[in-house]
Design a protein around this motif. Structure first.
Motif: not given
Length: 245
Positions: A80-93, A112-121
């Motif tokens: 939970e602590s890690l998720v709170r400080t995480t921002k996801l950048a769009p990922l282009d395979e 229910g809101n969902q985000t996906a990508g590469m974590p900046q941290n």
């Protein structure tokens, strides 16, 4: 609090078997009491590799691993602590080249809101997931807690440090024996990483190890096997275990 976190990982396309692998890990908090975890790891393309070659590399014919279970509240809090400080950048395979690992984190919020990508941290996620996977191995009985013994044999009473780190509990317990007197301590979990980094920074040679508990003076390290490694020449290791007192 997040509802679910899913991590998908695959080693770079350039990495051949038997080293290549991919995994999917899902974790969700439950009743603020524990973390429910589902993990599946697969090592592909090993069919044509000789068994003796696999064993020589430290593998077996079947290293695939699947586990579902619960880890304690301490794990729920850590994620939970890690998720709170995480921002996801769009990922282009398509932008990944053959030497790039594939990492994708998908976070689902309680609404229910969902985000996906590469974590900046990314590095923090990488390390926590390694710890989390180790906790699943330990919980499944596939591996033991991390243990080591540091020893300085002395005529008037050995100096000895026995350390046990449980990834399931995220605890580091230490017994220090000095002049035949024993002292028990608990170290903060965050201290385990620099301890392991210092220890495994050394390239120990099995052929040079002692196979019985040493009695001659010096500084020795045992990593849970029968081998005792001479660490006298490594001042950083000697200082590390002397400062634990």
């Amino acid at each position: 609090m997040f509802k679910n976190a899913q991590i998908r990982f695959q080693t770079a396309r350039s990495l051949p078997a038997p080293y290549a692998y991919f995994f999917t890990l899902s974790a969700r908090p439950a009743f603020k009491d524990y973390l429910a975890v589902d993990l599946s790891i697969t090592y592909p393309d090993r069919e044509d590799i000789d068994e003796d070659e696999l064993i020589a590399e430290g593998y077996t014919l079947d290293d695939d691993f699947t586990w579902s279970g619960r880890l304690g509240q301490v794990w729920q809090q850590a994620l939970e602590s890690l998720v709170r400080t995480t921002k996801l950048a769009p990922l282009d395979e398509d932008e990944l080249d053959e030497d790039d690992d594939f990492w994708e984190v998908t976070l689902t919020e309680e609404d229910g809101n969902q985000t996906a990508g590469m974590p900046q941290n990314y590095e923090k996620w990488q390390y926590l997931i390694q710890e989390l996977m180790q906790a699943t191995y330990e919980s499944a009985g596939r591996e033991r807690p991390f243990i080591l013994t540091y020893l300085e044999p002395k005529r008037d009473g050995d100096y000895e440090v026995n350390l046990t780190a449980s990834f399931v509990e995220r605890t580091v317990k230490v017994e220090i024996i000095n002049d035949r007197r024993s002292q028990l301590k608990t170290l903060p979990w965050k201290q385990l990483q620099p301890i392991m980094s210092t220890v495994y920074d050394i390239d120990f040679t099995t052929e040079e190890a002692e196979l019985k508990r040493p009695r001659r003076e010096g500084a020795w390290l045992n990593l849970g096997t029968e081998e005792w490694h001479d660490v006298g020449p490594y001042e950083e290791i000697v200082n590390l275990f002397r400062k634990i007192v």
